[in-house]
Design a protein around this motif. Structure first.
Motif, PDB file in Angstrom:
ATOM      1  N   SER A  86      37.140  66.440  33.836  1.00 33.00           N
ATOM      2  CA  SER A  86      38.506  66.966  33.857  1.00 33.00           C
ATOM      3  C   SER A  86      38.846  67.721  35.136  1.00 33.00           C
ATOM      4  O   SER A  86      39.916  68.305  35.233  1.00 33.00           O
ATOM      5  CB  SER A  86      38.704  67.901  32.659  1.00 33.00           C
ATOM      6  N   ILE A  87      37.946  67.713  36.120  1.00 36.35           N
ATOM      7  CA  ILE A  87      38.187  68.449  37.356  1.00 36.35           C
ATOM      8  C   ILE A  87      38.994  67.584  38.324  1.00 36.35           C
ATOM      9  O   ILE A  87      38.578  66.495  38.699  1.00 36.35           O
ATOM     10  CB  ILE A  87      36.858  68.884  38.017  1.00 36.35           C
ATOM     11  N   LYS A  88      40.149  68.101  38.719  1.00 36.16           N
ATOM     12  CA  LYS A  88      41.061  67.365  39.597  1.00 36.16           C
ATOM     13  C   LYS A  88      41.239  68.115  40.911  1.00 36.16           C
ATOM     14  O   LYS A  88      41.579  69.294  40.925  1.00 36.16           O
ATOM     15  CB  LYS A  88      42.417  67.216  38.899  1.00 36.16           C
ATOM     16  N   TYR A  89      41.001  67.424  42.017  1.00 33.15           N
ATOM     17  CA  TYR A  89      41.246  68.007  43.336  1.00 33.15           C
ATOM     18  C   TYR A  89      42.748  68.106  43.571  1.00 33.15           C
ATOM     19  O   TYR A  89      43.506  67.185  43.257  1.00 33.15           O
ATOM     20  CB  TYR A  89      40.590  67.159  44.426  1.00 33.15           C
ATOM     21  N   VAL A  90      43.204  69.228  44.165  1.00 36.47           N
ATOM     22  CA  VAL A  90      44.641  69.456  44.344  1.00 36.47           C
ATOM     23  C   VAL A  90      45.046  69.469  45.814  1.00 36.47           C
ATOM     24  O   VAL A  90      45.904  68.701  46.242  1.00 36.47           O
ATOM     25  CB  VAL A  90      45.079  70.765  43.659  1.00 36.47           C
ATOM     26  N   ALA A  91      44.431  70.352  46.618  1.00 35.28           N
ATOM     27  CA  ALA A  91      44.858  70.493  48.011  1.00 35.28           C
ATOM     28  C   ALA A  91      43.829  71.281  48.798  1.00 35.28           C
ATOM     29  O   ALA A  91      42.966  71.954  48.227  1.00 35.28           O
ATOM     30  CB  ALA A  91      46.221  71.172  48.094  1.00 35.28           C
ATOM     31  N   THR A  92      43.948  71.220  50.144  1.00 36.11           N
ATOM     32  CA  THR A  92      43.080  71.969  51.046  1.00 36.11           C
ATOM     33  C   THR A  92      43.922  72.689  52.082  1.00 36.11           C
ATOM     34  O   THR A  92      44.895  72.134  52.596  1.00 36.11           O
ATOM     35  CB  THR A  92      42.098  71.022  51.777  1.00 36.11           C
ATOM     36  N   SER A  93      43.543  73.943  52.365  1.00 37.31           N
ATOM     37  CA  SER A  93      44.246  74.716  53.391  1.00 37.31           C
ATOM     38  C   SER A  93      43.242  75.531  54.186  1.00 37.31           C
ATOM     39  O   SER A  93      42.077  75.658  53.799  1.00 37.31           O
ATOM     40  CB  SER A  93      45.278  75.653  52.752  1.00 37.31           C
TER      41      SER A  93
ATOM     42  N   GLU B 265      41.522  77.215  37.264  1.00 38.09           N
ATOM     43  CA  GLU B 265      41.624  76.793  38.654  1.00 38.09           C
ATOM     44  C   GLU B 265      40.412  77.308  39.421  1.00 38.09           C
ATOM     45  O   GLU B 265      40.118  78.506  39.388  1.00 38.09           O
ATOM     46  CB  GLU B 265      42.922  77.321  39.270  1.00 38.09           C
ATOM     47  N   HIS B 266      39.710  76.416  40.098  1.00 28.69           N
ATOM     48  CA  HIS B 266      38.514  76.768  40.850  1.00 28.69           C
ATOM     49  C   HIS B 266      38.729  76.466  42.329  1.00 28.69           C
ATOM     50  O   HIS B 266      39.615  75.690  42.697  1.00 28.69           O
ATOM     51  CB  HIS B 266      37.308  75.982  40.333  1.00 28.69           C
ATOM     52  N   VAL B 267      37.911  77.094  43.175  1.00 26.08           N
ATOM     53  CA  VAL B 267      38.061  76.941  44.619  1.00 26.08           C
ATOM     54  C   VAL B 267      36.701  76.676  45.251  1.00 26.08           C
ATOM     55  O   VAL B 267      35.694  77.289  44.862  1.00 26.08           O
ATOM     56  CB  VAL B 267      38.686  78.214  45.240  1.00 26.08           C
ATOM     57  N   ALA B 268      36.693  75.775  46.214  1.00 27.92           N
ATOM     58  CA  ALA B 268      35.520  75.590  47.075  1.00 27.92           C
ATOM     59  C   ALA B 268      35.905  76.018  48.479  1.00 27.92           C
ATOM     60  O   ALA B 268      36.949  75.616  48.992  1.00 27.92           O
ATOM     61  CB  ALA B 268      35.064  74.138  47.075  1.00 27.92           C
ATOM     62  N   LEU B 269      35.083  76.865  49.078  1.00 29.52           N
ATOM     63  CA  LEU B 269      35.270  77.257  50.476  1.00 29.52           C
ATOM     64  C   LEU B 269      34.221  76.550  51.314  1.00 29.52           C
ATOM     65  O   LEU B 269      33.043  76.543  50.948  1.00 29.52           O
ATOM     66  CB  LEU B 269      35.114  78.774  50.645  1.00 29.52           C
ATOM     67  N   THR B 270      34.644  75.957  52.416  1.00 26.79           N
ATOM     68  CA  THR B 270      33.682  75.334  53.327  1.00 26.79           C
ATOM     69  C   THR B 270      33.887  75.881  54.726  1.00 26.79           C
ATOM     70  O   THR B 270      34.988  76.269  55.106  1.00 26.79           O
ATOM     71  CB  THR B 270      33.819  73.798  53.348  1.00 26.79           C
ATOM     72  N   PHE B 271      32.790  75.924  55.474  1.00 25.42           N
ATOM     73  CA  PHE B 271      32.821  76.424  56.851  1.00 25.42           C
ATOM     74  C   PHE B 271      32.027  75.459  57.699  1.00 25.42           C
ATOM     75  O   PHE B 271      30.876  75.130  57.380  1.00 25.42           O
ATOM     76  CB  PHE B 271      32.215  77.826  56.910  1.00 25.42           C
ATOM     77  N   GLY B 272      32.614  74.985  58.778  1.00 25.67           N
ATOM     78  CA  GLY B 272      31.927  74.020  59.626  1.00 25.67           C
ATOM     79  C   GLY B 272      31.915  72.637  59.009  1.00 25.67           C
ATOM     80  O   GLY B 272      32.665  72.341  58.076  1.00 25.67           O
ATOM     81  N   GLU B 273      31.033  71.787  59.511  1.00 27.43           N
ATOM     82  CA  GLU B 273      30.950  70.404  59.050  1.00 27.43           C
ATOM     83  C   GLU B 273      29.974  70.279  57.875  1.00 27.43           C
ATOM     84  O   GLU B 273      28.855  70.782  57.937  1.00 27.43           O
ATOM     85  CB  GLU B 273      30.496  69.492  60.194  1.00 27.43           C
TER      86      GLU B 273
ATOM     87  N   GLY C  39      41.277  73.450  46.594  1.00 29.46           N
ATOM     88  CA  GLY C  39      41.669  73.830  45.247  1.00 29.46           C
ATOM     89  C   GLY C  39      41.397  72.736  44.229  1.00 29.46           C
ATOM     90  O   GLY C  39      41.641  71.551  44.488  1.00 29.46           O
ATOM     91  N   PHE C  40      40.888  73.150  43.064  1.00 29.12           N
ATOM     92  CA  PHE C  40      40.597  72.225  41.971  1.00 29.12           C
ATOM     93  C   PHE C  40      41.185  72.763  40.670  1.00 29.12           C
ATOM     94  O   PHE C  40      41.219  73.974  40.445  1.00 29.12           O
ATOM     95  CB  PHE C  40      39.081  72.041  41.794  1.00 29.12           C
ATOM     96  N   GLU C  41      41.601  71.847  39.807  1.00 31.08           N
ATOM     97  CA  GLU C  41      42.127  72.231  38.492  1.00 31.08           C
ATOM     98  C   GLU C  41      41.320  71.556  37.398  1.00 31.08           C
ATOM     99  O   GLU C  41      41.038  70.356  37.473  1.00 31.08           O
ATOM    100  CB  GLU C  41      43.591  71.825  38.358  1.00 31.08           C
ATOM    101  N   ASP C  42      40.936  72.339  36.391  1.00 29.78           N
ATOM    102  CA  ASP C  42      40.342  71.776  35.186  1.00 29.78           C
ATOM    103  C   ASP C  42      41.497  71.430  34.254  1.00 29.78           C
ATOM    104  O   ASP C  42      42.128  72.323  33.684  1.00 29.78           O
ATOM    105  CB  ASP C  42      39.388  72.771  34.528  1.00 29.78           C
TER     106      ASP C  42
END
Length: 208
Positions: free
Chosen positions: A2-9, A31-39, A22-25
């Motif tokens: 049920s996890i749906k990707y929404v957008a990236t900023s 609503e859950h968030v993944a933070l990434t840094f670099g490649e 941003g992700f939505e269950d």
């Protein structure tokens, strides 16, 4: 799933500019968030952390726990490493929610420890789930992890989904006179892997 990707900023921080995904269950509305840094590289071990939401520690600077200290240190470590990720999961109070967490704090003010307080309210000591991790990891493109955690349940959760945890990186920060008993309980009753010598003197004196 049920996890749906929404957008990236972009997310500018004191440690550098992260990407915020941003992700939505769709089943629970969480609503859950993944933070990434670099490649991100699926064929290389990436430094990362699974962090459950803690409004009091992350945003209100509470000294009752080590959550805010862990989040900030993880972001700093990732920036200094040049790459990495944080999965920020909306599981306040080890899954019991903010208001029940405040009820648990009230019981702790009267002498209960963090596990006893949850159980007196009719909850398990830790009600968090990690099934949302796999689609988030697939989206950001990470399969191998150097996981910053003291919690063996997070290591097992990733491994159970086929993700490779090549190293557990201790994250022992923020110890002070307000959370000494809390940290002891996490070690003795929740199985968190912590050693006294891993805490720095600055942590011990941070709230004196």
């Amino acid at each position: 799933m049920s996890i749906k990707y929404v957008a990236t900023s972009k997310l500018p921080t004191p440690w550098g500019v992260f990407a915020m995904h941003g992700f939505e269950d769709t089943e629970t509305g969480k609503e859950h968030v993944a933070l990434t840094f670099g490649e991100m590289a699926p064929d290389k071990p990436m430094l990362g952390r699974i962090h459950s939401e803690c409004l009091t520690g992350d945003a209100l600077f509470s000294l009752r726990c080590d959550c805010g200290f862990q989040l900030q240190t993880a972001m700093q470590n990732i920036a200094e490493n040049g790459s990495g990720f944080i999965l920020y999961l909306r599981q306040e109070g080890r899954g019991i929610g903010l208001l029940n967490k405040i009820r648990a704090y009230e019981l702790q003010d009267c002498g209960a420890n963090t596990v006893e307080a949850n159980e007196k309210l009719g909850f398990a000591a830790d009600m968090r789930k990690y099934d949302m991790i796999l689609p988030m990891m697939e989206k950001i493109g990470v399969a191998q992890v150097k996981l910053m955690t003291n919690n063996p349940r997070k290591v097992k959760a990733m491994q159970s989904m086929g993700l490779q945890v090549v190293e557990r990186v201790p994250l022992q920060v923020g110890k002070n006179r307000y959370n000494e008993d809390y940290l002891k309980t996490k070690s003795t009753q929740l199985g968190h892997m912590m050693s006294e010598h891993h805490f720095s003197e600055d942590d011990a004196n941070s709230a004196t």
